[in-house]
Design an enzyme around this catalytic site. Structure first.
Site, mmCIF file in Angstrom:
data_model
loop_
_atom_site.group_PDB
_atom_site.id
_atom_site.type_symbol
_atom_site.label_atom_id
_atom_site.label_comp_id
_atom_site.label_asym_id
_atom_site.label_seq_id
_atom_site.Cartn_x
_atom_site.Cartn_y
_atom_site.Cartn_z
ATOM 1 N N SER A 183 0.836 -1.203 0.000
ATOM 2 C CA SER A 183 0.000 0.000 0.000
ATOM 3 C C SER A 183 0.876 1.260 0.000
ATOM 4 O O SER A 183 1.663 1.457 -0.926
ATOM 5 C CB SER A 183 -0.948 -0.043 1.193
ATOM 6 O OG SER A 183 -1.977 0.918 1.042
ATOM 7 N N ASP A 209 -0.100 -4.070 -4.089
ATOM 8 C CA ASP A 209 -1.252 -3.181 -4.249
ATOM 9 C C ASP A 209 -0.898 -1.758 -3.796
ATOM 10 O O ASP A 209 -1.452 -1.242 -2.809
ATOM 11 C CB ASP A 209 -2.471 -3.695 -3.478
ATOM 12 C CG ASP A 209 -3.786 -3.269 -4.157
ATOM 13 O OD1 ASP A 209 -3.753 -3.032 -5.379
ATOM 14 O OD2 ASP A 209 -4.810 -3.185 -3.472
ATOM 15 N N HIS A 294 -7.527 -5.748 -0.849
ATOM 16 C CA HIS A 294 -6.294 -4.959 -0.795
ATOM 17 C C HIS A 294 -5.130 -5.821 -0.294
ATOM 18 O O HIS A 294 -4.045 -5.825 -0.881
ATOM 19 C CB HIS A 294 -6.527 -3.764 0.136
ATOM 20 C CG HIS A 294 -5.470 -2.708 0.075
ATOM 21 N ND1 HIS A 294 -4.823 -2.361 -1.094
ATOM 22 C CD2 HIS A 294 -4.946 -1.899 1.044
ATOM 23 C CE1 HIS A 294 -3.958 -1.389 -0.853
ATOM 24 N NE2 HIS A 294 -4.013 -1.099 0.445
#
Length: 511
Positions: A183, A209, A294
């Protein structure tokens, strides 16, 4: 739909509530154009262009990022302090071994998530000995989202300084460093790669991601990009956009960008349960709602470490719709690659997007097959829209009653292509049973249609003629052709099943 609207509203709330790094509150104005592009004024300061990437060395004893060397002892980790050589010896850092550094993302509760230790353990258990360090930047990550975004540059700078210190003090080469960022941590890793001094680059950066809000559409200097390391790969698992925002970034940011199941959403993740998560966890329930898709990027990477005999293959393709037709299962000229830790590292002049399908749980690997079926519709008039199923008989096991995903009606004389995935390895396919699903009512209607519409093809009942089935296995790149077992009766009618066996492909032989 309401759940998605709520999700987007909460994401926007996280993005537009802002304060500067020193606590000075700042009012943010968000226009309709800002919402459409997923950008807001608060990001302007957070993502000021630093194309030259110059920086001033901080003359401070301790960095705000804690570098925790993972060990398999009961203590779990040992902290290494920047510019304190004795801590390297105390923690038994081995300069002759490669270094993998795990960089977490935005934090809501200020606690290192469980996946971090799972990944560290999986890395240590790998056949190749490694130094595994967790870059703990929780104090800077547990902020309003725009502030955490702003802090990513600072953390990237500290990681760069840490690697430079290792190089200067114990001759550890940065080319032996692999940063794995999740992330926001993906962009932190990118900044570390761009901030590090000298001409040599970090060996590898993996983005799991990479975060989307305030990074989507930005220049390569303001996000993770292929220039940040000798080799950069990224796995995109939650790029579903709503009101201009997506949790994960959609645009390519690496040499190889993987989009499992199209990258928008992952099987087994139910975003419609967002209300339940909020009722159970309060406002922090948003993290639970988005966590599944995610964080799937993380577990796909861990899967590549834990299941060495089930490495996942992905294929270069223009988009997921073309991939779903089975048109992109080629491995020629490096058109396919392995997802995860064991990827084939190759620098490309342009980012390459690869697609694949996965299961809903670990091990995630599936086996990809392209099917091309040549069908002739003898009934003149409108296209028909039958339902077909197929059973595959393999040398290891069988796969029964597979739904055939034709997206268009059957017309005239045409070849149809589609993708089928199997959870298990069935070995070589030796026989295919192809069935036109139908009921007696369907068949009566079909007979009625045939009495109304004349035909001139002899005395047989007109129907569908399935001449040949051509199959390509993505994982083995094997091509096979199947012909009807009954040469005299090649017609297919509702409720009927035809058997096809391996045969020599005349067209393939001529080629």
């Amino acid at each position: 739909m309401k759940s998605l609207q709520l999700l987007s509203f909460l994401l926007l709330s996280c993005v537009i509530v802002s304060a500067n790094t020193y606590g000075e509150k700042k009012k943010v104005q968000v226009s309709k154009e800002n919402l459409r592009t997923g950008w807001c004024d608060c990001g302007l300061k957070a993502l000021e262009s630093q194309s030259e990437h110059t920086r001033t060395k901080k003359h401070q004893k301790n960095s705000e990022t804690r570098f925790r060397l993972y060990t398999d002892t009961t203590e779990g980790d040992c902290q290494i302090f920047l510019n304190q050589l004795e801590t390297l010896e105390k923690c038994s850092f081995n300069s002759s071994l490669p270094l993998v550094m795990i960089v977490h993302g935005w934090s809501v509760d200020g606690i290192l998530e469980g996946w971090i230790w799972k990944m560290a353990a999986a890395l240590k258990a790998h056949h190749k000995p490694l130094n595994v360090i967790v870059a703990d930047w929780l104090t800077l990550a547990r902020q309003h989202y725009p502030i955490a975004v702003q802090n990513t540059r600072h953390v990237g700078q500290e990681i760069a300084e840490f690697l430079e210190w290792l190089e200067e003090s114990i001759q550890f080469s940065r080319s032996n460093a692999h940063l794995i960022g999740y992330s926001l941590g993906a962009h932190v890793s990118g900044f570390a790669g761009s901030f590090i001094s000298g001409t040599k680059k970090i060996g590898r950066i993996t983005g799991l991601d990479p975060a989307g809000p305030l990074f989507e559409g930005m220049s390569p200097t303001d996000r993770l990009s292929p220039d940040d390391a000798d080799f950069v790969d990224a796995i995109h698992t939650f790029t579903k956009q709503h009101m201009g925002l997506s949790v994960g970034i959609k645009q390519p940011v690496a040499h190889f960008d993987f989009y499992p199941n199209g990258g928008t959403f992952q099987p087994g993740c139910h975003i419609l349960h967002v209300y339940n998560h909020i009722a159970q966890f309060g406002i922090t329930g948003i993290t639970q709602a988005v966590k599944c898709s995610h964080e799937r990027s993380v577990h796909l990477f861990i899967d590549s470490l834990l299941h060495k005999n089930k490495q996942i293959t992905a294929y270069w393709c223009n988009d997921i719709n073309t991939f779903n037709k089975g048109l992109c299962l080629s491995c020629r000229k490096n058109r396919c690659n392995t997802l995860g830790y064991n990827i084939r590292e190759e620098r490309l002049p342009k980012s390459r997007q690869l697609f694949l399908k996965t299961r809903a749980h670990m091990p995630f690997k599936v086996y990809h097959y392209q099917f091309r079926i040549h069908i002739i519709n003898e009934i003149q008039g409108k296209p028909i829209d039958p339902t077909f199923t197929m059973s595959l008989i393999g040398t290891k096991e069988d796969a029964k009653n597979l739904h055939i995903p034709l997206v268009e009606g059957i017309t005239g004389n045409k070849t149809y292509s589609f993708l089928i995935t199997l959870d298990a390895d069935i070995g070589d396919i030796i026989m295919i049973k192809f069935k036109w699903e139908g009921t007696p009512v369907w068949e009566n209607i079909w007979d009625t249609v045939q009495t109304i519409i004349p035909w001139t093809k002899g005395t047989h009942r007109p129907g569908l003629i399935v001449k040949a089935l051509r199959v390509k296995a993505g994982e083995t790149q094997q091509k096979m052709t199947f012909c009807s077992q009954s040469i005299d009766n090649v017609h297919l009618h509702p409720s009927q099943e035809k058997t096809f066996v391996r045969c020599e492909d005349r067209y393939q032989r001529e080629n």
